[in-house]
Design an enzyme around this catalytic site. Structure first.
Site, PDB file in Angstrom:
ATOM      1  N   GLU A 161      -2.933   9.047   7.047  1.00 58.99           N
ATOM      2  CA  GLU A 161      -2.577   7.637   7.279  1.00 58.99           C
ATOM      3  C   GLU A 161      -1.425   7.518   8.290  1.00 58.99           C
ATOM      4  OE1 GLU A 161      -1.931   6.153   3.292  1.00 58.99           O
ATOM      5  OE2 GLU A 161      -4.083   6.109   2.869  1.00 58.99           O
ATOM      6  N   HIS A 200       0.847  -1.197   0.000  1.00 58.36           N
ATOM      7  CA  HIS A 200       0.000   0.000   0.000  1.00 58.36           C
ATOM      8  C   HIS A 200       0.876   1.238   0.000  1.00 58.36           C
ATOM      9  CE1 HIS A 200      -3.014   2.972   1.192  1.00 58.36           C
ATOM     10  NE2 HIS A 200      -2.075   3.431   2.002  1.00 58.36           N
TER      11      HIS A 200
HETATM   12  N1  UDP Z   1      -8.830  -3.685  -4.450  1.00 62.85           N
HETATM   13  C1  UDP Z   1      -9.476  -4.862  -4.803  1.00 62.85           C
HETATM   14  N2  UDP Z   1     -10.269  -4.867  -5.917  1.00 62.85           N
HETATM   15  C2  UDP Z   1     -10.464  -3.761  -6.679  1.00 62.85           C
HETATM   16  C3  UDP Z   1      -9.817  -2.569  -6.313  1.00 62.85           C
HETATM   17  C4  UDP Z   1      -9.006  -2.557  -5.196  1.00 62.85           C
HETATM   18  O1  UDP Z   1      -9.319  -5.870  -4.136  1.00 62.85           O
HETATM   19  O2  UDP Z   1     -11.194  -3.830  -7.672  1.00 62.85           O
HETATM   20  C5  UDP Z   1      -7.970  -3.666  -3.261  1.00 62.85           C
HETATM   21  C6  UDP Z   1      -6.471  -3.686  -3.633  1.00 62.85           C
HETATM   22  O3  UDP Z   1      -5.790  -4.483  -2.655  1.00 62.85           O
HETATM   23  C7  UDP Z   1      -6.081  -2.229  -3.523  1.00 62.85           C
HETATM   24  C8  UDP Z   1      -6.941  -1.792  -2.338  1.00 62.85           C
HETATM   25  O4  UDP Z   1      -8.179  -2.481  -2.524  1.00 62.85           O
HETATM   26  O5  UDP Z   1      -4.697  -2.066  -3.309  1.00 62.85           O
HETATM   27  C9  UDP Z   1      -7.204  -0.325  -2.235  1.00 62.85           C
HETATM   28  O6  UDP Z   1      -7.742   0.134  -3.442  1.00 62.85           O
HETATM   29  P1  UDP Z   1      -7.242   1.504  -4.098  1.00 62.85           P
HETATM   30  O7  UDP Z   1      -8.150   1.814  -5.236  1.00 62.85           O
HETATM   31  O8  UDP Z   1      -7.074   2.531  -3.040  1.00 62.85           O
HETATM   32  O9  UDP Z   1      -5.816   1.084  -4.723  1.00 62.85           O
HETATM   33  P2  UDP Z   1      -4.328   1.437  -4.246  1.00 62.85           P
HETATM   34  O10 UDP Z   1      -4.346   2.839  -3.710  1.00 62.85           O
HETATM   35  O11 UDP Z   1      -3.932   0.423  -3.201  1.00 62.85           O
HETATM   36  O12 UDP Z   1      -3.477   1.298  -5.472  1.00 62.85           O
HETATM   37 MG    MG Z   2      -5.579   3.726  -2.311  1.00 63.36          MG
END
Ligand code: UDP
Ligand code: MG
Length: 152
Positions: free
Chosen positions: A129, A118
């Site tokens: 955060e 993350h």
């Molecule tokens: N995630 C998922 N399915 C999706 C989109 C996101 O399981 O369709 C999970 C994935 O682990 C991702 C987290 O949710 O890292 C947080 O989503 P975000 O869109 O914030 O992505 P990030 O900031 O982590 O790139």
């Molecule tokens: Mg995110």
């Protein structure tokens, strides 16, 4: 742009279990970013729901929280010029299938729901955060020995 910009980076439970902690830390270390906080934690459901509050209405939310609760996480704060944006670029796209080779996700994982790491998506969310995951006295203030070699 400030050399003291901070970002929150976490190694998710799959990254820890797959033995990728040192490799992920190494990317930030060798690039020249400064580690200012690090700990291994098993956060509560409530903590994780707060961390991902913006995604509460998404269909994958429950599965995401289960995934994040499945084991210990390594939580970190990295500091340096453009740390938030560069951190995101170093992690790669959310969907590892769209992450460039050379990025952490592009090199070490395959699916969005197991994307091992993350990173904060803005300076504002980084500050939020960092304060959610760390107490003020867990953040170390010090001068990097190589500061003058990394910055002009
Ligand atoms: N995630 C998922 N399915 C999706 C989109 C996101 O399981 O369709 C999970 C994935 O682990 C991702 C987290 O949710 O890292 C947080 O989503 P975000 O869109 O914030 O992505 P990030 O900031 O982590 O790139
Ligand atoms: Mg995110």
């Amino acid at each position: 742009m400030s050399t003291t910009e901070r970002t929150f980076i976490a190694i998710k439970p799959d990254g820890v279990q797959r033995g990728l902690v040192s490799k992920i830390i190494e990317r930030f270390e060798v690039r020249g970013y400064k580690l200012v906080a690090i700990k291994m934690v098993q956060p509560t459901q409530e903590h994780l729901e707060t961390h991902y509050q913006d995604l509460k209405t998404k269909p994958f939310f429950a599965g995401l929280i289960q995934y994040m609760k499945s084991g210990p996480i390594v939580a970190m704060v990295w500091e340096g010029l453009d740390a938030v944006r560069q951190g995101r670029a170093m992690l790669g796209a959310t969907n590892p299938l769209q992450s460039a080779p050379g990025s952490i996700r592009g090199d070490f994982c395959i699916q969005t729901g197991r994307n091992i790491c993350h990173g904060s998506d803005s300076v504002e969310s980084a500050n939020h955060e960092i304060s959610l995951w760390f107490k003020e006295d867990e953040l170390c203030s010090y001068k990097h020995n190589s500061q003058n070699l990394i910055y002009e």
